[in-house]
Design an enzyme around this catalytic site. Sequence first.
Site, PDB file in Angstrom:
ATOM      1  N   GLY A  13       0.789  -1.204  -0.050  1.00 55.26           N
ATOM      2  CA  GLY A  13       0.039   0.074  -0.090  1.00 55.26           C
ATOM      3  C   GLY A  13       0.892   1.481  -0.158  1.00 55.26           C
ATOM      4  N   SER A  43      -5.026   0.771  -0.116  1.00 55.10           N
ATOM      5  CA  SER A  43      -4.691   2.024  -0.609  1.00 55.10           C
ATOM      6  C   SER A  43      -5.177   2.391  -2.004  1.00 55.10           C
ATOM      7  CB  SER A  43      -3.148   2.478  -0.572  1.00 55.10           C
ATOM      8  OG  SER A  43      -2.685   2.369   0.670  1.00 55.10           O
ATOM      9  N   GLN A  47     -10.935   6.526  -2.102  1.00 62.54           N
ATOM     10  CA  GLN A  47     -11.579   7.205  -3.046  1.00 62.54           C
ATOM     11  C   GLN A  47     -10.958   8.715  -2.783  1.00 62.54           C
ATOM     12  OE1 GLN A  47     -15.565   6.187  -3.081  1.00 62.54           O
ATOM     13  NE2 GLN A  47     -15.163   4.328  -3.993  1.00 62.54           N
ATOM     14  N   GLY A  49      -9.405  11.261  -0.742  1.00 59.94           N
ATOM     15  CA  GLY A  49      -8.106  11.961  -1.066  1.00 59.94           C
ATOM     16  C   GLY A  49      -7.266  11.855   0.099  1.00 59.94           C
ATOM     17  N   GLU A 119     -14.911  16.836   3.668  1.00 55.96           N
ATOM     18  CA  GLU A 119     -15.594  15.455   3.931  1.00 55.96           C
ATOM     19  C   GLU A 119     -15.960  15.683   5.767  1.00 55.96           C
ATOM     20  OE1 GLU A 119     -12.981  12.198   3.273  1.00 55.96           O
ATOM     21  OE2 GLU A 119     -12.824  12.626   1.010  1.00 55.96           O
ATOM     22  N   HIS A 237     -17.585   2.916   7.965  1.00 56.82           N
ATOM     23  CA  HIS A 237     -18.027   3.909   6.914  1.00 56.82           C
ATOM     24  C   HIS A 237     -19.545   3.690   6.635  1.00 56.82           C
ATOM     25  CE1 HIS A 237     -18.048   5.901   3.162  1.00 56.82           C
ATOM     26  NE2 HIS A 237     -16.748   6.458   3.400  1.00 56.82           N
ATOM     27  N   ARG A 280     -17.757  10.258  11.724  1.00 54.53           N
ATOM     28  CA  ARG A 280     -18.254   8.875  10.992  1.00 54.53           C
ATOM     29  C   ARG A 280     -18.914   8.039  11.823  1.00 54.53           C
ATOM     30  NH1 ARG A 280     -13.383   7.306   7.050  1.00 54.53           N
ATOM     31  NH2 ARG A 280     -13.962   8.868   5.571  1.00 54.53           N
ATOM     32  N   HIS A 343     -14.469  -0.090   7.962  1.00 55.07           N
ATOM     33  CA  HIS A 343     -13.712   0.733   7.016  1.00 55.07           C
ATOM     34  C   HIS A 343     -12.132   0.651   7.511  1.00 55.07           C
ATOM     35  CE1 HIS A 343     -13.017   3.611   4.260  1.00 55.07           C
ATOM     36  NE2 HIS A 343     -12.487   4.580   5.027  1.00 55.07           N
ATOM     37  N   GLU A 367      -1.895   1.573   8.215  1.00 55.50           N
ATOM     38  CA  GLU A 367      -3.147   1.105   8.878  1.00 55.50           C
ATOM     39  C   GLU A 367      -2.370   0.285  10.063  1.00 55.50           C
ATOM     40  OE1 GLU A 367      -6.468   0.247   7.049  1.00 55.50           O
ATOM     41  OE2 GLU A 367      -7.806  -0.446   8.856  1.00 55.50           O
ATOM     42  N   ARG A 378     -10.778   7.952  13.467  1.00 57.82           N
ATOM     43  CA  ARG A 378     -10.010   8.609  12.543  1.00 57.82           C
ATOM     44  C   ARG A 378     -10.580   9.705  11.809  1.00 57.82           C
ATOM     45  NH1 ARG A 378      -9.233   8.139   7.268  1.00 57.82           N
ATOM     46  NH2 ARG A 378     -10.033   6.057   7.014  1.00 57.82           N
ATOM     47  N   SER A 383      -5.973   8.760   6.617  1.00 60.64           N
ATOM     48  CA  SER A 383      -5.185   7.753   6.513  1.00 60.64           C
ATOM     49  C   SER A 383      -4.039   7.619   5.311  1.00 60.64           C
ATOM     50  CB  SER A 383      -6.147   6.417   6.196  1.00 60.64           C
ATOM     51  OG  SER A 383      -6.900   6.722   4.912  1.00 60.64           O
ATOM     52  N   LEU A 384      -4.428   7.983   3.860  1.00 60.89           N
ATOM     53  CA  LEU A 384      -3.381   8.192   3.114  1.00 60.89           C
ATOM     54  C   LEU A 384      -2.159   9.070   3.709  1.00 60.89           C
ATOM     55  CD1 LEU A 384      -5.155   8.366  -0.286  1.00 60.89           C
ATOM     56  CD2 LEU A 384      -3.933   6.319   0.862  1.00 60.89           C
TER      57      LEU A 384
HETATM   58  C1  SIN Z   1     -14.099   8.231   1.673  1.00 56.47           C
HETATM   59  O1  SIN Z   1     -13.667   8.470   0.732  1.00 56.47           O
HETATM   60  O2  SIN Z   1     -15.084   8.358   2.011  1.00 56.47           O
HETATM   61  C2  SIN Z   1     -13.223   7.480   2.537  1.00 56.47           C
HETATM   62  C3  SIN Z   1     -11.963   8.302   3.064  1.00 56.47           C
HETATM   63  C4  SIN Z   1     -11.498   7.948   4.126  1.00 56.47           C
HETATM   64  O3  SIN Z   1     -11.671   6.713   4.886  1.00 56.47           O
HETATM   65  O4  SIN Z   1     -10.486   8.735   4.632  1.00 56.47           O
END
Ligand code: SIN
Length: 547
Positions: A13, A43, A47, A49, A119, A237, A280, A343, A367, A378, A383-384
Site C-alpha cells: 500500500g 490504498s 477514493q 483523498g 468530508e 464507513h 463517521r 472501514h 493502518e 480517524r 489515512s493516506l
Molecule cells: C471516503 O472516501 O469516504 C473514505 C475516505 C477515508 O476513509 O478517509
Amino acid sequence: MRKPLELAVVGSGVAGLYAAITAVEHGHRVTLLTKDALADSNSWYAQGGIAAVGPRGTSRGDQVASHIEDTLTAGARLNDPAAVRALCSSAWGHIEALMALGTDFDAEPSGEHPALGLEAAHTHARILHAGGDSTGKVIASALIDLCRRLAGQGRLEILEHAFVTDLVDDAGVVTGLRYLQGAEAIRLEADVVLLATGGIGSLYGWTTNPAGATGDGAALAWRAGALMVDAEFVQFHPTLVRAGRFMVSEAVRGEGAILIDGDGHRFMTGVHPAAELAPRDVVARAIHHVHATGGQVFLDARAVEDAKGQGYLARRFPSITTRLAALGLDLAAAPVPVTEAQHYWMGGVHADGCGRTTVPGLRVAGEAACTGTHGANRLASNSLLEALVHGFGAASSLGADDAGEACTPTAIDYVFELSDGATDPAAAPLSLEGLQELATARLGVERTGEGLAKAVATLTAAPSGPGARTREEAELGHLITVGRLIAEAALARTTSIGAHYRTDAPPPTAAPRRVRTGFVRATRTPTPDTSAGTGSNDLLLTGSPNP
Ligand code: SIN
C-alpha cells in the site's frame, strides 16, 4: 553518518511503497514483499483523498492548526497531540513530494490551485483528490512505477505473491522473516522488518476493504511480542453499496448529498448539528439504528446534480458512477441504497513516529500501526496522509545515530498481559463466515459487555497460532488474533468513546476518561486472574482494567 541496512518491507500500500522508496533513497538495501500483486492493496481503493493544508491548497481561513483541531475532535481527544501535530504540519511537504513523483491532483478550473473537497468532521474543504474519486489508485500507481524503475536499476528487490508466515526472532530481536512463494518456504534475513500490511476488514461480513485485509501485520507482530494498543477502536464507513460490495465516498456527502430513510425522511438532521457530515461513528450508528428497526437507508445526491448541472456527479465521481451504473444505479437520478460497513482500524501495533515497535528490529507503518494519530476515531482522509508521513518516518530514520524527537513513543496508560489461551480441541473450528458473523454481531457498531465476553471466550478457544498449512488457514488465524484483541480491549473499556460504543455503558459524559490501553503477549505460564475482569486469563500489569 547513516549505516546502510537490509530492510524488508511487507505490504505494497502507500505506506509500504513510500517507505521502500525512501529507504532506497537513503542508501539502504530494500526487499519489498507483497502477498498478491503490487497493486492489490487497501490504498488502491481509497477514493476521497488526502487532507492537507498548505500554501497552494488552502481554503479561506484554513490553517494547519484547524486540521490539528479537527483531527483531535474526531478522535475524541484520545489522540497523541504530538503525533497529530507531526501529521498535519508535515502534510504539505509530502503532497509536494507526490507531485514531484508525477501525481496529478485534480485542479480548480483555473488550473492554478488544487481542487479541495470537504468530508465529514472537517471544518474546511482541504481534501486533495486525484482522478476525481481514484486518489489511492493514482498515488499508488505513481509509487509502483517508481518502485519498478528502482527494481529495474537493481536498487530494490520486489517479491510479489510472497506471503509472510513468520518473523524470525533471535533472543527477542527480529532478524528476518519467512515467506511462502508458491509451495516454496523461503527465509529472508534483514536488519529491520517493516510491516505495512494494511487493515483488518475481512474480520467483518461487510467491509470497504479488499479481501486481502486480514490483519497479517498485527498478528505477526503480536506473535513476536509487540505491544498492541487502542484495539477497541474500529471505524465503520456509512455508505457501502452492498450489491457491489463497494464504498461510495464521503466526498459525495461533502458535495451536499443527504441520507434518507425508506420514507424519504432526512434523519441525520435530528441526530447531529453537522447532519450527514457528523463524525463517521455518529453517522454509521444512526444508519445502524435505521437498519436495526427494519428500515432502509439511501444516499440521495439528486439535489447536487440539480444545483451543479447535469453531468456534474459523473465528472466529479467517475469511478463511483461507473460502478453504480453496472448495478443499474445512478446517483444523479435516484437515491442509492447504502449500509454501514467496517472501514478502518484505529488500533494496531504500537509505534512511535519512526515506526519503531516495542520489539527491536521490527517497525510498522500505515493502518497496521497505531501511532496515536487517530485517537478513538480517524478523521476522514487522514489515512493516506498517515501512510505517507509514517512510511517516510520509518524509512528515513533507519540507521540514524540519533532518532530525534519524532521518535518519541506515544504514551499508553495501562498495559495488560494476555496469554495465548488454551485451544479447546472439542470446539468446532471457527470458519471465516462464522468469525465474520461473530465480529459483526459482537464487535460491531454497538457492543455490550455480555456480547464481548462471549466473543472473548470463543476467540480465545479458537486456534489462531502458527502451524497453518495454507495461506487461507494462516489468514483466518490472523483474523482470529485481531478479533480477540479487539474483544479484550472493548471489554476492558466500559465507557463509550469515539468509535467504541457500548449500549450497556453509562451515557457518554462531557469529559470521558481519556486513557489508552494496550496488550502484550504473555511469555510465562498463564495464571487465570478473574479479577482483571476481561473475561480470560490475562494479567493486569498496571492500573485499573476499567478505564
Ligand atoms: C471516503 O472516501 O469516504 C473514505 C475516505 C477515508 O476513509 O478517509
